[in-house]
Design an enzyme around this catalytic site. Structure first.
Site, short mmCIF file in Angstrom:
data_model
loop_
_atom_site.label_atom_id
_atom_site.label_comp_id
_atom_site.label_asym_id
_atom_site.label_seq_id
_atom_site.Cartn_x
_atom_site.Cartn_y
_atom_site.Cartn_z
N SER A 182 -6.38 1.01 -4.52
CA SER A 182 -6.48 2.43 -4.22
C SER A 182 -5.10 3.06 -4.31
O SER A 182 -4.48 3.04 -5.38
CB SER A 182 -7.13 2.62 -2.85
OG SER A 182 -7.53 3.95 -2.66
N HIS B 145 -15.85 1.72 -4.18
CA HIS B 145 -14.42 1.62 -3.88
C HIS B 145 -14.12 0.39 -3.02
O HIS B 145 -12.96 0.02 -2.86
CB HIS B 145 -13.97 2.90 -3.16
CG HIS B 145 -12.50 3.08 -3.14
ND1 HIS B 145 -11.74 3.21 -4.28
CD2 HIS B 145 -11.61 3.14 -2.10
CE1 HIS B 145 -10.47 3.36 -3.95
NE2 HIS B 145 -10.37 3.32 -2.63
N TYR C 76 0.84 -1.20 0.00
CA TYR C 76 0.00 0.00 0.00
C TYR C 76 0.87 1.25 0.00
O TYR C 76 0.92 1.98 -0.96
CB TYR C 76 -0.95 -0.01 1.20
CG TYR C 76 -1.98 1.10 1.15
CD1 TYR C 76 -3.12 0.94 0.37
CD2 TYR C 76 -1.80 2.29 1.84
CE1 TYR C 76 -4.07 1.96 0.29
CE2 TYR C 76 -2.74 3.31 1.76
CZ TYR C 76 -3.87 3.15 0.99
OH TYR C 76 -4.80 4.16 0.90
N ASP D 280 -17.81 3.82 -7.86
CA ASP D 280 -16.70 4.30 -7.05
C ASP D 280 -16.67 5.82 -7.11
O ASP D 280 -16.29 6.41 -8.13
CB ASP D 280 -15.38 3.72 -7.55
CG ASP D 280 -14.23 3.95 -6.58
OD1 ASP D 280 -14.35 4.85 -5.73
OD2 ASP D 280 -13.22 3.23 -6.66
#
Length: 733
Positions: free
Chosen positions: A583, A705, A503, A668
């Site tokens: 993301s 999302h 991430y 999203d």
């Protein structure tokens, strides 16, 4: 296989950024409602979905994931005045339902009910709110007297939410219904609660959201009668998190500029406050300019009365999370605050309300970063990170140590429930190989060890002893030590297909969490690696700052170094190395494939941010400028253009890209689908409209999302992703 891609037309749209002209040939894909965009999406899915459905492991994985998911999952309860409410999913329900019990009669052990479910009555079932399971309950809050349950619902994964109130006595919803909510919380006080909302807007709009305001809602009133409590008329950018201290004395606002954790703090004395006859001019801070506001001194700024808002901390300095109000500590009382001001690994301090510039150390900084602090059962529970796993210690409010909270193993506390005034609290614990366990802890200030019992536990569907979890470290481009978890079945032969997950941003830490989908991949001979990259705070706030703004490239270098380490350690080979992220992690994997296509065998980029020059112009994107920077600023443009995945797809001779699967969803409204559409179109164009390896986009309907995604859709997407990885990563020989 040979893949031929849709012929997406390229327009002549350009932008001038500080004297540099940048082409944006797929600007038309920014309009989700246009016929052209809908045709593009249909054409992408027409290639992607049949391919995914044809993968040899997909049906097997979906069936096995369904089996692994089909286990009961019980959340920790919220308990107020003896009334307890908790979430429960029997296994394959699309959404967790909520159960209610009267704990004043005693807590029934989780071992006594069916499948580990504590005794209770069904109270709220989101699965009845839609035909496809796409309506989810997001925020829940039980009133202090246990009579009312406020909850918000989101449809199709949208950040937009509607708040309703249900009686715990009748099980029926009241007439109250609050709209225009995103990122809200509920802070009960008196006959109602404080909450936040945005101005009314078109649900289909992708325009940036601004001007969040704090309101008070009295139960039974229409939303139009709610009282405005705080609005920053000078600056519509910040968002606010209201909560009321446990003694009902103060309303505290944590004030955030975008996603920055360096928040401001304001508070309002609720003593003798008449919420029905508010003089808003006396409550509203007219200016946030420090020159005109004498911080911490009520009445010093224009329009600020003795009964009005007081600014305790300015924005942009450091993290300041108010945990408790301690009236007894000093004559004027103090706030107990978790902060990293001057201490990157975090401390707990007391801030006297009559001496707001003073800091009284309560819990000192240590080598292990503080992740969170909570006031639970008369104590401060401090959660630290030790090699990216959780460690809990209880302290008295004077800073003296009570003792550790023993956890079942090396894992993560994903939730804590309880109050400072209670004599018990609950923890939600899990690890990579152990499903969530709800623990009940009875404690008091004088006990070194709380009495621990099970509220609910799910037996692991696979014996945890069959797995190994190791800690590896890679050396990044600047010499930094980057840790990672390596999870595999004990009998898995190496080198093997690997899913390297990362991430790297927004202070988010990747600690051990449970995933049935990963278990199916591990059973299939794969290895899962979870990397703790710069951008998180696994090694403190410095670790975060080394991976943000102009330092963002360092995150990608960390990730690449982790991949190279796995190859050097013979865990895998380049042809067997797959990467996945969502993301901000989707940005990570998109940047990785553009920068090092030779290093990976397959790439999965979920709901990614890919257009780093225009992301801030859509919905919540403007909140991320504090992490990424804004291309409107020359310095930020200089580094954004260098790594923006969309703008760094190589021109000229086609690159031999590894297999690529980009996923997004129509609803999203956080990372809007245009990011995925543009990157897919650009890469497919650069390879000449055809390739031997798949370079695909998967567009989900009735999903967003990731918020509240139904179980059926989660399993379907996970089966697609892991079947894609297994099909495109060379198997071990």
């Amino acid at each position: 296989m040979a893949f031929t891609y849709p012929d997406a037309h390229r327009s002549d749209v350009t932008d001038d950024y500080h004297g540099q002209v940048v082409a944006d040939p797929y600007r038309w894909l920014e309009d989700p409602e246009s016929a052209e965009t809908k045709a593009f999406v249909a054409a992408q899915n027409a290639i992607t979905m049949p391919y995914l459905e044809s993968l040899p492991d997909r049906k097997r994985l979906q069936a096995r994931m369904t089996e692994l998911w089909d286990t009961p999952r019980t959340g920790i309860p919220t308990v107020r005045s003896g009334v307890a409410i908790w979430s429960f999913n029997d296994g394959l329900a699309d959404q967790a339902a909520y159960y209610l019990a009267d704990f004043s009669l005693g807590v029934k052990s989780g071992e006594s009910g069916e499948a580990g479910q504590p005794d209770g009555e069904l109270f709220l079932d989101p699965n009845t709110m839609s035909d496809d399971g796409a309506v989810a309950v997001v925020v829940t809050s039980l009133s202090p007297d246990g009579r009312l349950f406020a909850y918000t619902v989101s449809e199709a994964g949208s950040d937009r939410q509607v708040l309703r109130i249900r009686s715990t006595q009748t099980g029926e919803d009241l007439d109250d219904e609050l709209h225009h909510l995103r990122f809200t919380s509920v802070a009960w006080f008196g006959d109602g609660f404080f909450y936040t909302r945005f101005p009314e807007s078109d649900p289909a709009s992708t325009e940036p959201v601004r001007d969040q305001q704090v309101y008070y809602h009295r139960v039974g009133d229409a939303q139009g009668d709610d009282r405005l409590i705080y609005r920053n008329a000078d600056d519509p950018e910040p968002v606010y998190g209201p909560f009321v201290t446990h003694d009902d004395r103060y309303l505290v606002l944590h004030e955030y500029l975008g996603t920055s954790r360096h928040n401001g703090v304001l508070y309002l004395d609720l003593q003798n406050l008449d919420l029905q006859n508010l003089d808003l001019q006396s409550l509203e801070i007219q200016s946030l300019d420090s020159k005109s506001l004498d911080r911490g001194r009520p009445g010093a700024a224009s329009g600020l009365s003795v009964a009005g808002w007081v600014r305790l901390v300015d924005q942009g300095q450091a993290t300041h999370n108010v945990v408790l109000h301690d009236q007894q500590a000093t004559p004027g009382g103090l706030f107990i605050v978790q902060t990293n001001d001057g201490s990157p690994n975090g401390t707990v301090v007391g801030i006297p309300l009559d001496r707001p510039d003073e800091r009284i150390e309560i819990v000192a900084e240590s080598a292990e970063p503080i992740e969170w602090v909570a006031g639970l059962a008369g104590s401060l529970v401090v959660c630290r990170l030790v090699e990216a796993s959780n460690n809990l210690v209880r302290y008295r409010t004077d800073g003296s140590i009570i003792g550790p909270v023993e956890l079942p193993g090396v894992g993560t506390v994903v939730g804590a429930s309880g109050r400072f005034v209670d004599n018990e609290f609950y923890l939600d614990y899990q690890s990579f190989v152990e499903p969530p366990t709800a623990l009940r802890l009875q404690a008091d200030n004088d006990a070194s060890q709380p009495e621990v019992s099970l509220f609910a536990k799910t037996e692991p569907p696979i014996d945890p002893a069959r797995f190994s979890v190791e800690r590896h470290h890679a050396t990044s481009s600047d010499g930094a030590n980057v840790g990672m978890f390596v999870i595999k079945m004990i009998d898995t032969y190496l080198p093997a297909p690997v899913e390297l997950y990362g991430y790297g941003g927004f202070s988010i830490n990747l600690t051990p969490t449970y995933s049935p989908a990963r278990l199916a991949f591990l059973e299939s001979g794969g290895v899962v690696v979870v990397a703790n990259l710069r951008g998180g705070t696994e090694q403190g706030e410095d670790w975060h700052q080394q991976g943000m703004l102009a330092n963002k490239q360092q995150v990608f270098d960390d990730f690449i170094a982790c991949g190279q380490h796995l190859i050097n350690a013979e865990v895998t080979t380049p042809a067997q190395l797959g990467i996945r992220g969502g993301s901000n992690g989707g940005l990570l994997t998109a940047a990785a494939i553009v920068q090092r296509p030779d290093l990976f065998g397959a790439v999965v980029s979920q709901v990614p941010v890919t257009d780093m020059l225009r992301y801030q112009h859509f919905t919540a994107g403007r909140y991320w400028t504090v992490e990424y920077g804004d291309s409107a600023e020359p310095d930020a443009f200089g580094y954004l253009i260098k790594y923006s995945p969309l703008h760094n797809v190589e021109e000229g001779a086609p690159v031999d890209y590894p297999a690529l699967l980009i996923t997004t969803a129509e609803s999203d409204d956080r990372v809007v689908p245009m990011h995925s559409h543009k990157l897919a179109a650009e890469i497919q164009h650069r390879v000449g409209g055809h390739s031997q390896r798949p370079l695909l986009e998967r567009v989900e309907t009735r999903a967003g999302h990731g918020l509240g995604k139904p179980t059926t859709k989660i399993i379907e997407e996970a089966a697609d992703i892991y079947a894609f990885l297994l099909a495109n990563l060379v198997p071990a020989t």
